[in-house]
Write an enzyme that holds these catalytic residues in place. Structure first.
Site, short mmCIF file in Angstrom:
data_model
loop_
_atom_site.label_atom_id
_atom_site.label_comp_id
_atom_site.label_asym_id
_atom_site.label_seq_id
_atom_site.Cartn_x
_atom_site.Cartn_y
_atom_site.Cartn_z
N HIS A 134 1.19 -1.32 0.09
CA HIS A 134 -0.26 -0.09 -0.07
C HIS A 134 1.11 1.67 -0.08
O HIS A 134 2.08 0.37 0.06
CB HIS A 134 -0.77 -0.12 1.24
CG HIS A 134 0.21 0.06 2.39
ND1 HIS A 134 0.88 0.89 3.21
CD2 HIS A 134 -0.34 -1.04 3.28
CE1 HIS A 134 1.11 0.67 4.28
NE2 HIS A 134 0.63 -0.13 4.34
P1 TYD Z 1 -2.27 -3.62 7.22
O1 TYD Z 1 -2.98 -2.16 6.66
O2 TYD Z 1 -3.15 -4.61 6.18
O3 TYD Z 1 -0.95 -3.98 7.87
P2 TYD Z 1 0.41 -3.92 6.64
O4 TYD Z 1 1.28 -3.23 7.62
O5 TYD Z 1 0.68 -4.97 6.27
O6 TYD Z 1 -0.05 -3.61 5.52
O7 TYD Z 1 -3.21 -3.45 8.26
C1 TYD Z 1 -4.14 -4.71 9.25
C2 TYD Z 1 -5.13 -4.82 9.69
O8 TYD Z 1 -4.68 -4.01 11.17
C3 TYD Z 1 -5.95 -3.88 8.85
O9 TYD Z 1 -7.41 -4.10 8.86
C4 TYD Z 1 -6.35 -2.68 9.91
C5 TYD Z 1 -5.82 -3.09 10.67
N1 TYD Z 1 -4.67 -1.54 11.42
C6 TYD Z 1 -5.72 -0.66 12.55
O10 TYD Z 1 -6.49 -1.26 13.03
N2 TYD Z 1 -4.97 -0.04 13.10
C7 TYD Z 1 -3.03 0.62 12.81
O11 TYD Z 1 -2.72 1.07 13.14
C8 TYD Z 1 -2.45 -0.37 11.67
C9 TYD Z 1 -1.82 0.34 11.26
C10 TYD Z 1 -3.66 -1.41 10.79
#
Ligand code: TYD
Length: 139
Positions: free
Chosen positions: A54
């Site tokens: 992302h």
């Molecule tokens: P995601 O953004 O997919 O993780 P990555 O760092 O691998 O890109 O986040 C995974 C899940 O966690 C998603 O449902 C959003 C949630 N999340 C939160 O609720 N708060 C946060 O601060 C973060 C980073 C993620």
């Protein structure tokens, strides 16, 4: 693209101690290009898994390998920047506007992310084609 600086490694203070070493960072430190609003960490990553995939519209990050080792791959729409993080006394500064993936996690790795905003799904671009479209629009 709204990027303020290139991604780069920031060396954090290291307090050597026979009891165990200590590093830190805090708001106001001149090396830190943003104020910290949120900290999250990723752990128990199975072998071969990838995280991230992302970009952030506004959020800037500092990524630290608290334990273990992993790669951070960053793309600004033209060029990839690849970093291996494996030192708890270094942080990788990631400006907003970069597509990022994290991979090659060694077993037991802990990835800590300090970031400039509270969590908002509206700040994410999770579709690579959309990211590319946005990047070209911003140029
Ligand atoms: P995601 O953004 O997919 O993780 P990555 O760092 O691998 O890109 O986040 C995974 C899940 O966690 C998603 O449902 C959003 C949630 N999340 C939160 O609720 N708060 C946060 O601060 C973060 C980073 C993620």
């Amino acid at each position: 693209m709204a990027t303020s600086a290139k991604p780069h490694i920031i060396d954090l203070p290291r307090i050597y101690d026979p009891r165990g070493n200590l590093s830190f960072i805090q708001n106001g430190d001149k090396e830190l290009p943003f104020d910290i609003e949120r900290v999250y960490w990723i752990y128990d990553v199975p072998a071969g898994e990838e995280r991230g995939a992302h970009s952030h519209i506004h959020a800037k990050s500092l990524i630290v390998a608290n334990s273990g080792s992993f790669n951070v791959n960053l793309f600004d729409g033209h060029e990839w920047y690849r970093f291996t993080l494996n030192r708890p006394y270094q942080g990788l500064y990631v400006p907003n506007g970069y597509w990022r993936t994290l991979d090659n996690f060694a077993s037991g790795s802990v990835c800590m992310v300090l970031t400039s905003t509270t969590y908002s799904e509206d700040d994410y671009i999770r579709d690579f084609d959309e990211f590319m479209k946005q990047t070209q629009t911003d140029e």
